[in-house]
Scaffold this motif. Structure first.
Motif, PDB file in Angstrom:
ATOM      1  N   ALA A 239      -5.743 146.249  -3.764  1.00  0.00           N
ATOM      2  CA  ALA A 239      -6.316 144.949  -3.397  1.00  0.00           C
ATOM      3  C   ALA A 239      -7.214 144.436  -4.529  1.00  0.00           C
ATOM      4  CB  ALA A 239      -7.103 145.062  -2.092  1.00  0.00           C
ATOM      5  N   TYR A 240      -8.002 145.318  -5.118  1.00  0.00           N
ATOM      6  CA  TYR A 240      -8.862 144.946  -6.244  1.00  0.00           C
ATOM      7  C   TYR A 240      -8.014 144.482  -7.421  1.00  0.00           C
ATOM      8  CZ  TYR A 240     -12.389 145.435  -9.941  1.00  0.00           C
ATOM      9  OH  TYR A 240     -13.234 145.218 -10.993  1.00  0.00           O
ATOM     10  N   ALA A 241      -6.948 145.208  -7.709  1.00  0.00           N
ATOM     11  CA  ALA A 241      -6.064 144.847  -8.827  1.00  0.00           C
ATOM     12  C   ALA A 241      -5.436 143.478  -8.603  1.00  0.00           C
ATOM     13  CB  ALA A 241      -4.986 145.912  -9.018  1.00  0.00           C
ATOM     14  N   THR A 242      -5.041 143.205  -7.389  1.00  0.00           N
ATOM     15  CA  THR A 242      -4.445 141.905  -7.079  1.00  0.00           C
ATOM     16  C   THR A 242      -5.489 140.799  -7.238  1.00  0.00           C
ATOM     17  OG1 THR A 242      -2.906 142.931  -5.533  1.00  0.00           O
ATOM     18  CG2 THR A 242      -3.287 140.565  -5.276  1.00  0.00           C
ATOM     19  N   GLN A 243      -6.700 141.045  -6.753  1.00  0.00           N
ATOM     20  CA  GLN A 243      -7.778 140.057  -6.843  1.00  0.00           C
ATOM     21  C   GLN A 243      -8.180 139.834  -8.300  1.00  0.00           C
ATOM     22  OE1 GLN A 243     -11.441 141.371  -5.114  1.00  0.00           O
ATOM     23  NE2 GLN A 243     -12.543 139.511  -5.668  1.00  0.00           N
ATOM     24  N   ALA A 244      -8.239 140.893  -9.084  1.00  0.00           N
ATOM     25  CA  ALA A 244      -8.659 140.777 -10.484  1.00  0.00           C
ATOM     26  C   ALA A 244      -7.652 139.969 -11.293  1.00  0.00           C
ATOM     27  CB  ALA A 244      -8.852 142.160 -11.098  1.00  0.00           C
ATOM     28  N   GLY A 245      -6.394 139.988 -10.849  1.00  0.00           N
ATOM     29  CA  GLY A 245      -5.360 139.185 -11.491  1.00  0.00           C
ATOM     30  C   GLY A 245      -5.313 139.353 -12.986  1.00  0.00           C
ATOM     31  N   GLU A 246      -5.401 138.251 -13.669  1.00  0.00           N
ATOM     32  CA  GLU A 246      -5.330 138.260 -15.133  1.00  0.00           C
ATOM     33  C   GLU A 246      -6.706 138.397 -15.796  1.00  0.00           C
ATOM     34  OE1 GLU A 246      -2.378 138.233 -16.789  1.00  0.00           O
ATOM     35  OE2 GLU A 246      -1.517 138.357 -14.786  1.00  0.00           O
TER      36      GLU A 246
END
Length: 167
Positions: free
Chosen positions: A141-148
């Motif tokens: 979830a963090y990785a998705t939120q952090a995006g680019e």
């Protein structure tokens, strides 16, 4: 590409650091520098053995404090062990872009380690920056939120100029 999880590597690193702390006589040389930022505080562990001489320093800064303090060795090891024992870890693939900082709500740890065990054919080294999470779902979830925004590692093994898994 989804972010890569590093819990297997951090588990191995946790075991290695425990071995180094408990049985340093198994190692010919080592150079360890670990900086852990968690809950607004900082823990730094530095230890080096070269030419038979060991030099170690353990210090930190409590949350909301302005000055660093020397820490007992056991306290520094315990804090880093707790971090490495979390359920999931992501890693940065490169240095943070200018102006970007890591979220203080998630502990993160920079590790630079080189060692050679006695009778080993060669030295091994690792240079990584990890972000810790309780479970893999939180990490994803963090990785998705952090995006680019964050340069998270998406392929293993990580091998860049400044950061790398074991080599």
């Amino acid at each position: 590409m989804p972010a890569a999880l590093y819990s297997d590597l951090t588990a191995d690193l946790r075991s290695l650091l425990t071995e180094l702390a408990q049985t340093p006589e198994r190692f010919q040389s080592w150079d360890v520098h670990i900086e852990l930022a968690a809950a607004g505080g900082l823990v730094v562990l530095q230890t080096k053995r070269a030419k038979g001489v060991v030099d170690s320093l353990f210090w930190g800064r409590p949350p909301k404090a302005a000055e660093n303090r020397q820490l007992p060795e056991a306290a520094a090891h315990a804090a880093i062990d707790r971090f490495l024992g979390l359920g999931a870890h992501l890693a940065l693939a490169d240095a943070l872009p200018a102006g970007v900082t890591l979220d203080e709500n998630f502990p993160h740890c920079a590790v630079r380690l080189a060692y050679r065990k006695k009778a080993a054919a060669k030295s091994r080294s690792l240079s990584m920056i990890f972000i810790g999470f309780n479970v893999a779902d939180d990490a994803q979830a963090y990785a998705t939120q952090a995006g680019e925004t964050l340069p998270l590692a998406s392929a293993r093994p990580l091998m860049t100029d400044r950061l790398h898994e074991w080599r």
